[in-house]
Design a protein around this motif. Structure first.
Motif, PDB file in Angstrom:
ATOM      1  N   ASN A  86       0.665  -1.090  -0.103  1.00 18.59           N
ATOM      2  CA  ASN A  86      -0.017  -0.056   0.054  1.00 18.59           C
ATOM      3  C   ASN A  86       0.825   1.419  -0.232  1.00 18.59           C
ATOM      4  N   PRO A  87       1.704   1.496  -0.977  1.00 17.96           N
ATOM      5  CA  PRO A  87       2.583   2.512  -1.000  1.00 17.96           C
ATOM      6  C   PRO A  87       2.027   4.066  -1.073  1.00 17.96           C
ATOM      7  N   TRP A  88       0.796   3.994  -1.586  1.00 21.31           N
ATOM      8  CA  TRP A  88      -0.039   5.311  -1.637  1.00 21.31           C
ATOM      9  C   TRP A  88      -0.725   5.755  -0.628  1.00 21.31           C
ATOM     10  N   GLU A  89      -0.954   4.839   0.314  1.00 16.22           N
ATOM     11  CA  GLU A  89      -1.783   5.255   1.403  1.00 16.22           C
ATOM     12  C   GLU A  89      -1.239   6.060   2.696  1.00 16.22           C
ATOM     13  N   GLY A  90      -1.910   7.138   2.595  1.00 18.52           N
ATOM     14  CA  GLY A  90      -1.026   8.107   3.522  1.00 18.52           C
ATOM     15  C   GLY A  90      -2.310   9.250   4.004  1.00 18.52           C
ATOM     16  N   THR A  91      -1.784  10.388   4.311  1.00 15.92           N
ATOM     17  CA  THR A  91      -2.557  11.816   4.771  1.00 15.92           C
ATOM     18  C   THR A  91      -2.199  12.807   3.727  1.00 15.92           C
ATOM     19  N   TYR A  92      -3.276  13.206   2.999  1.00 14.98           N
ATOM     20  CA  TYR A  92      -2.898  14.368   2.068  1.00 14.98           C
ATOM     21  C   TYR A  92      -3.867  15.679   2.332  1.00 14.98           C
ATOM     22  N   SER A  93      -2.974  16.895   2.392  1.00 13.24           N
ATOM     23  CA  SER A  93      -3.641  17.981   2.490  1.00 13.24           C
ATOM     24  C   SER A  93      -2.692  19.039   1.795  1.00 13.24           C
ATOM     25  N   ALA A  94      -3.230  20.265   1.396  1.00 16.46           N
ATOM     26  CA  ALA A  94      -2.269  21.138   1.020  1.00 16.46           C
ATOM     27  C   ALA A  94      -1.185  21.705   1.982  1.00 16.46           C
ATOM     28  N   ARG A  95      -1.507  21.757   3.229  1.00 19.37           N
ATOM     29  CA  ARG A  95      -0.645  22.131   4.036  1.00 19.37           C
ATOM     30  C   ARG A  95       0.517  21.098   4.259  1.00 19.37           C
ATOM     31  N   ASN A  96       0.117  19.858   4.470  1.00 23.69           N
ATOM     32  CA  ASN A  96       1.049  18.708   4.578  1.00 23.69           C
ATOM     33  C   ASN A  96       2.194  18.474   3.481  1.00 23.69           C
ATOM     34  N   ILE A  97       1.437  18.715   2.224  1.00 27.15           N
ATOM     35  CA  ILE A  97       2.231  18.570   1.178  1.00 27.15           C
ATOM     36  C   ILE A  97       3.133  19.732   0.998  1.00 27.15           C
ATOM     37  N   GLY A  98       2.873  20.905   1.477  1.00 27.43           N
ATOM     38  CA  GLY A  98       3.836  22.027   1.283  1.00 27.43           C
ATOM     39  C   GLY A  98       5.107  21.724   2.348  1.00 27.43           C
ATOM     40  N   TYR A  99       4.463  21.161   3.530  1.00 25.50           N
ATOM     41  CA  TYR A  99       5.696  20.870   4.512  1.00 25.50           C
ATOM     42  C   TYR A  99       6.505  19.599   4.130  1.00 25.50           C
ATOM     43  N   ALA A 100       5.958  18.735   3.451  1.00 22.52           N
ATOM     44  CA  ALA A 100       6.837  17.782   3.083  1.00 22.52           C
ATOM     45  C   ALA A 100       7.801  18.208   2.055  1.00 22.52           C
ATOM     46  N   PHE A 101       7.345  19.206   1.174  1.00 18.61           N
ATOM     47  CA  PHE A 101       8.144  19.509   0.197  1.00 18.61           C
ATOM     48  C   PHE A 101       9.350  20.436   0.721  1.00 18.61           C
ATOM     49  N   TYR A 102       9.067  21.077   1.749  1.00 17.92           N
ATOM     50  CA  TYR A 102       9.806  21.972   2.615  1.00 17.92           C
ATOM     51  C   TYR A 102      11.256  20.920   3.092  1.00 17.92           C
ATOM     52  N   SER A 103      10.512  20.085   3.827  1.00 21.28           N
ATOM     53  CA  SER A 103      11.719  19.139   4.317  1.00 21.28           C
ATOM     54  C   SER A 103      12.563  18.673   3.060  1.00 21.28           C
ATOM     55  N   GLY A 104      11.965  17.996   1.863  1.00 20.39           N
ATOM     56  CA  GLY A 104      12.631  17.454   0.967  1.00 20.39           C
ATOM     57  C   GLY A 104      13.804  18.637   0.522  1.00 20.39           C
ATOM     58  N   LEU A 105      13.165  19.965   0.095  1.00 14.80           N
ATOM     59  CA  LEU A 105      14.074  20.914  -0.432  1.00 14.80           C
ATOM     60  C   LEU A 105      15.006  21.243   0.313  1.00 14.80           C
ATOM     61  N   PHE A 106      14.882  21.293   1.893  1.00 15.56           N
ATOM     62  CA  PHE A 106      15.876  21.694   2.645  1.00 15.56           C
ATOM     63  C   PHE A 106      17.126  20.596   2.607  1.00 15.56           C
ATOM     64  N   ALA A 107      16.782  19.197   2.458  1.00 15.77           N
ATOM     65  CA  ALA A 107      17.766  18.407   2.252  1.00 15.77           C
ATOM     66  C   ALA A 107      18.628  18.786   0.879  1.00 15.77           C
ATOM     67  N   PHE A 108      18.092  19.456  -0.198  1.00  8.34           N
ATOM     68  CA  PHE A 108      18.781  19.898  -1.318  1.00  8.34           C
ATOM     69  C   PHE A 108      19.302  21.233  -1.037  1.00  8.34           C
ATOM     70  N   GLY A 109      19.226  21.804   0.026  1.00  9.76           N
ATOM     71  CA  GLY A 109      19.790  23.413   0.050  1.00  9.76           C
ATOM     72  C   GLY A 109      21.269  23.271  -0.306  1.00  9.76           C
ATOM     73  N   GLY A 110      21.723  24.251  -1.372  1.00 11.51           N
ATOM     74  CA  GLY A 110      23.008  24.213  -1.589  1.00 11.51           C
ATOM     75  C   GLY A 110      23.234  24.055  -3.077  1.00 11.51           C
ATOM     76  N   TRP A 111      22.172  23.732  -3.671  1.00 14.18           N
ATOM     77  CA  TRP A 111      22.388  23.503  -5.153  1.00 14.18           C
ATOM     78  C   TRP A 111      22.742  24.836  -5.890  1.00 14.18           C
ATOM     79  N   ASN A 112      22.889  25.935  -5.249  1.00 15.90           N
ATOM     80  CA  ASN A 112      23.136  27.247  -5.953  1.00 15.90           C
ATOM     81  C   ASN A 112      24.421  27.938  -5.259  1.00 15.90           C
ATOM     82  N   TYR A 113      24.898  27.024  -4.364  1.00 19.23           N
ATOM     83  CA  TYR A 113      26.167  27.641  -3.780  1.00 19.23           C
ATOM     84  C   TYR A 113      27.305  28.002  -4.756  1.00 19.23           C
TER      85      TYR A 113
END
Length: 500
Positions: free
Chosen positions: A220-247
């Motif tokens: 059940n890989p797609w079972e989860g909780t979805y909302s605009a707020r949660n998706i936005g914060y999930a991307f924040y965490s992912g993009l935080f890990a990618f921070g430095g691409w412009n350094y």
């Protein structure tokens, strides 16, 4: 002498000279020694800066953050992939900016050229006081936590011990960066290789688990909780890990053949980092179940305890090595940013001083270190990062908007790299969406961040735009410069490029 330019034309490099030369603010001075930055950074160094700065503490903390807001294995892996694609698009857009405006300074330089000194100063303002020192402090704290964790296997390490080790990390790397560009780059290269080996171990262990048929965590890989707020914060965490691409854009003045090596470094580093991140998360999900993932901020430790047994102590050591290199990358680029701001008259002159022989910005490095050490006295630096995350991405959007504006305003500006129009549009729409999603429900972070940014406006008009300042201001500034020159054997640099 060098030819100063603002249209992307490469200038020649010269050695330190004596005699009558132009100072940074355009005034001539007699007998003042000036230096011009040499291009010492190779393509490998450029790849190491991107990879070494991106792969820091994020990949060892952010996976839990992404999964926390989605609770879905499939959605988490998809978000990690999209974050990598979005970061790659942004890096390519920045390559156009970085080769048409070949000045160290990144976003600050681009906003200064595109929208004028006030907007550029405000970007420098938030970088100087909050974004850069807070980022360095958090990565240093992560290094310290994992470095002492093997000595406290059954409990959390003492807070004061973690802070003390973080302070030692910051001061040691500052000293290394002050001594030599080559030494600091060797540190970056070595720790980049070390962290990649650590992540490869995690990937191979996860693939072995899956090869033995242990795939129950992928049901059940797609079972989860979805909302605009949660998706936005999930991307924040992912993009935080990618921070430095412009350094890498912060040190284009020191990059050899930047027109070729900047995009090459991006094309090598970004797919490499994205692939590693997706595979590492795949390995995490193969070994760590959902309850463990949600309860463990440092998921790599849980992974190591499950997979490596008596050798699990290696995981916090590898994480410490990774974050150590991350602190070094942020320190290296931060000092160059502040030096560029001083060259444009937006920061005190002492930020503009470089060591005569080593060509390292010693006063900028020391100031950056002191601001980061000051952040160690604050318990809630994470809240400050949350305040500024939305504003940070808005400033990135503004830089890309500036690129499009420059295409219209200055069509004759040489552009050795020119990306398709669709890429900056996709990037701007994606970033704007990510900024707005969480703030529909929780607008406080965005509003506070904007308020603090706008607080820089009175400082700009009082200390930058005001031309007829009292003479005591000039005497104080010159005294600080002379003291720094005497102590650190530094001189004002003659930049390879000018910002117009």
């Amino acid at each position: 002498m060098t030819d100063r330019y603002a249209n992307g034309v490469t200038t020649s490099l010269v050695e330190p000279t004596n005699g009558r030369t132009s100072s940074a603010n355009g005034n001539a001075s007699e007998g003042e020694e000036k230096i011009v930055l040499k291009r010492k950074l190779t393509l490998i160094n450029g790849v190491a800066i991107i990879v070494g700065t991106i792969i820091g503490s994020g990949i060892f903390i952010a996976p839990t953050g992404v999964f926390l807001y989605t609770e879905s294995v499939g959605s988490s892996l998809l978000i990690w992939s999209i974050c990598g694609i979005l970061s790659t698009i942004g890096a390519l857009c920045y390559a156009e900016l970085g080769t048409s405006i070949t000045r160290s300074g990144g976003d600050y330089a681009y906003l200064l050229v595109s929208f004028g000194p006030l907007v550029g100063f405000l970007r420098l303002w938030i970088a100087l006081l909050i974004i850069r020192p807070t980022t360095q402090t958090i990565v240093a704290l992560t290094f310290a936590h994992y470095a002492v964790k093997p000595f406290f296997p059954d409990c959390e390490p003492p807070e004061n011990a973690v802070k003390l080790l973080a302070a030692i990390c910051l001061t040691l790397l500052t000293a290394i960066n002050c001594l030599s560009v080559k030494v600091s780059m060797k540190v970056q290269d070595v720790f980049t290789v070390g962290k990649l080996l650590a992540l490869i171990m995690i990937i191979l262990a996860g693939l072995y688990y899956m090869a033995t048929g242990k795939l129950e965590n992928f049901s059940n890989p797609w079972e989860g909780t979805y909302s605009a707020r949660n998706i936005g914060y999930a991307f924040y965490s992912g993009l935080f890990a990618f921070g430095g691409w412009n350094y890498l854009n912060f040190v284009t003045e020191e990059l050899q053949d930047p027109y070729k090596n900047l995009p090459r470094a991006i094309w090598i580093a970004m797919p490499l980092v994205t692939g590693i991140y997706v595979l590492v998360n795949l390995a995490y999900f193969a070994v760590v179940n959902k309850p463990e993932m949600l309860s463990s901020l440092a998921v790599a430790v849980t992974f190591g305890n499950r997979v490596f047994g008596p050798l699990a102590f290696m995981v916090p050591i590898f994480v410490a090595l990774s974050t150590f290199g991350g602190v070094n990358g942020v320190l290296f680029t931060s000092a160059r940013l502040f030096a560029t701001g001083a060259q444009e008259g937006h920061l005190p002159k002492f930020f503009q001083l470089f060591h005569v022989k080593q060509q390292t910005p010693i006063p900028s490095l020391i100031f950056t270190c002191l601001m980061s050490l000051l952040m160690l006295l604050t318990d809630n630096v994470y809240q400050l990062i949350n305040y500024f995350s939305s504003v940070l991405w808005l400033s990135v959007v503004a830089s890309i908007a500036g690129m499009l504006w420059l295409r219209h305003k200055r069509p004759d500006l040489p552009r050795p790299i020119k990306v398709h129009l669709a890429l900056p549009i996709i990037f701007m729409v994606g970033c704007a969406t990510l900024v707005l999603l969480p703030n529909f429900e929780e607008p406080a972070n965005l509003l506070i961040g904007i308020a603090i940014t706008l607080a820089g406006i009175p400082f700009y008009y009082a200390f930058i735009a005001w031309k007829n300042k009292p003479k005591c201001y000039g005497r104080l500034s010159n005294s600080v410069v002379e003291i720094c020159r005497a102590i650190f054997n530094t001189t004002i640099i003659e930049s390879n490029e000018a910002i117009n």
